[in-house]
Design an enzyme around this catalytic site. Structure first.
Site, PDB file in Angstrom:
ATOM      1  N   ARG A  16      40.052  47.509  41.837  1.00  0.00           N
ATOM      2  CA  ARG A  16      41.218  46.624  41.887  1.00  0.00           C
ATOM      3  C   ARG A  16      42.346  47.238  42.708  1.00  0.00           C
ATOM      4  NH1 ARG A  16      46.641  46.907  40.749  1.00  0.00           N
ATOM      5  NH2 ARG A  16      46.111  48.228  38.966  1.00  0.00           N
ATOM      6  N   HIS A 217      49.459  56.907  34.501  1.00  0.00           N
ATOM      7  CA  HIS A 217      48.980  56.224  35.699  1.00  0.00           C
ATOM      8  C   HIS A 217      49.695  56.906  36.861  1.00  0.00           C
ATOM      9  CE1 HIS A 217      47.612  52.660  38.078  1.00  0.00           C
ATOM     10  NE2 HIS A 217      48.654  53.021  38.817  1.00  0.00           N
ATOM     11  N   HIS A 219      50.001  58.619  40.883  1.00  0.00           N
ATOM     12  CA  HIS A 219      49.654  58.501  42.292  1.00  0.00           C
ATOM     13  C   HIS A 219      49.785  59.870  42.961  1.00  0.00           C
ATOM     14  CE1 HIS A 219      49.983  53.909  42.904  1.00  0.00           C
ATOM     15  NE2 HIS A 219      49.873  54.152  41.609  1.00  0.00           N
ATOM     16  N   CYS A 250      50.434  50.606  45.546  1.00  0.00           N
ATOM     17  CA  CYS A 250      51.093  49.352  45.182  1.00  0.00           C
ATOM     18  C   CYS A 250      51.533  48.617  46.440  1.00  0.00           C
ATOM     19  CB  CYS A 250      52.311  49.629  44.295  1.00  0.00           C
ATOM     20  SG  CYS A 250      53.230  48.132  43.892  1.00  0.00           S
ATOM     21  N   ASN A 263      46.015  56.450  44.430  1.00  0.00           N
ATOM     22  CA  ASN A 263      45.985  56.932  43.046  1.00  0.00           C
ATOM     23  C   ASN A 263      45.326  58.307  42.980  1.00  0.00           C
ATOM     24  OD1 ASN A 263      46.374  54.042  42.937  1.00  0.00           O
ATOM     25  ND2 ASN A 263      46.041  54.205  40.761  1.00  0.00           N
TER      26      ASN A 263
END
Length: 315
Positions: A16, A217, A219, A250, A263
């Protein structure tokens, strides 16, 4: 003093978050194969795609068809992302989606406006409606993300107090709806975190809600991804979002993917955990094969290190 967990859980987001950044809409069959390779490697949760506006993110326009195509393993959860009620209802209507209820709380208005088209406070009001949606659909509330928990490319540094305020809001919201507090993810959406800011925020969240399970989460925008994971491991964190081969980023965050960094890279972080004696339940060789497949599919060198250097051959 290190407080490493005995095992950690990686939630794979490459299919995704990785492909939403690409200008090319890669064939569904290729993405299906990648997802199946990731499941075969032992990833227990894979985010397949997102139910968002096809005009805003055209590479996610066939998410429902992709869910239908995957040969699913019973041991793997196949999840999706949505940002509003319409996206959630599309997810509910799609067979094969593991519905994991989530909440989103932002720390800065500017980024919230870019990503959700509303202010921080307006989105907080919407979260109350999301709780009702989940109740009506019989969906468990599992995750709450604090977006831009470390910094914002539009508004600058984010104070720890803003993160704690977001946690308090989540605590009050769940108490009012008689829901248990979900896992709380600290999201370094645009790559501002460093090891010390990781530790400060985790400690602050633990002080505010001692019983909460904390995830991250992260990066690798500025090259500190692995150092930040190590710092989180030192604090006992055992839940990480990651992306195969370091895919991702993003689409609404300027400079969030500078020089191809997305990520944190799943196989690199799994390798680090194994080197530290931390269990992951993942077959690293199969995971590297999936990363190399992703690179061939994309058609350019990707950010993963282990996939290029190889797994060390122990004597």
């Amino acid at each position: 003093m290190n407080d490493f967990p005995s095992s950690v859980e990686f939630h794979e987001e490459g299919p995704r978050e990785g492909f939403q950044m690409e200008k090319t809409h890669y064939p569904l069959q290729q993405r299906k194969i990648l997802i199946e390779m990731l499941a075969e490697a032992g990833l227990r949760q894979i985010q397949v795609g997102s139910f968002v506006s096809p005009k805003a993110v055209p590479t996610m326009s066939d998410t429902a068809e992709l869910f239908a195509a995957i040969d699913k393993k019973a041991s793997t959860r196949y999840t999706s992302l949505w940002l509003n009620e319409a996206g959630f209802r599309r997810a509910v209507a799609t067979p094969g989606v593991t519905l994991d209820g989530k909440l989103l709380v932002y720390t800065t208005d500017e980024f919230c406006l870019k990503n959700n088209n509303c202010t921080v406070q307006e989105l907080r009001e919407k979260q109350k409606k999301w709780i009702a949606l989940y109740d009506n659909a019989g969906v468990a509330l599992e995750q709450a993300y604090i977006i831009t928990a470390f910094g914002c490319n539009y508004e600058g540094d984010v104070a720890v107090s803003k993160v704690v305020d977001a946690v308090r809001f989540l605590e009050d919201l769940c108490a009012a709806s008689k829901r248990p507090l979900p896992h709380i993810y600290l999201a370094d959406t645009v790559g501002w975190a460093n090891p010390e800011s990781i530790k400060r925020r985790i400690a602050a969240v633990r002080d505010a809600v001692p019983a909460a399970r904390i995830g991250t989460h992260l990066h690798d925008t500025r090259g500190l991804g692995a150092a930040n994971v190590y710092a989180a491991l030192q604090m006992g964190v055992d839940l990480f979002d990651s992306s195969v081969a370091g895919l991702g980023g993003c689409p609404f965050a300027k400079h969030a993917n500078s020089h191809g960094a997305g990520n944190i890279c799943t196989e690199d972080m799994v390798f680090m955990c194994h080197e530290l004696g931390i269990e992951t339940g993942i077959d690293l060789e199969k995971l590297v094969e999936a990363a190399l497949y992703a690179e061939r599919m994309i058609g350019r060198p990707l950010a993963g290190k282990l996939m290029h250097a190889g797994i060390p051959k122990r004597m």
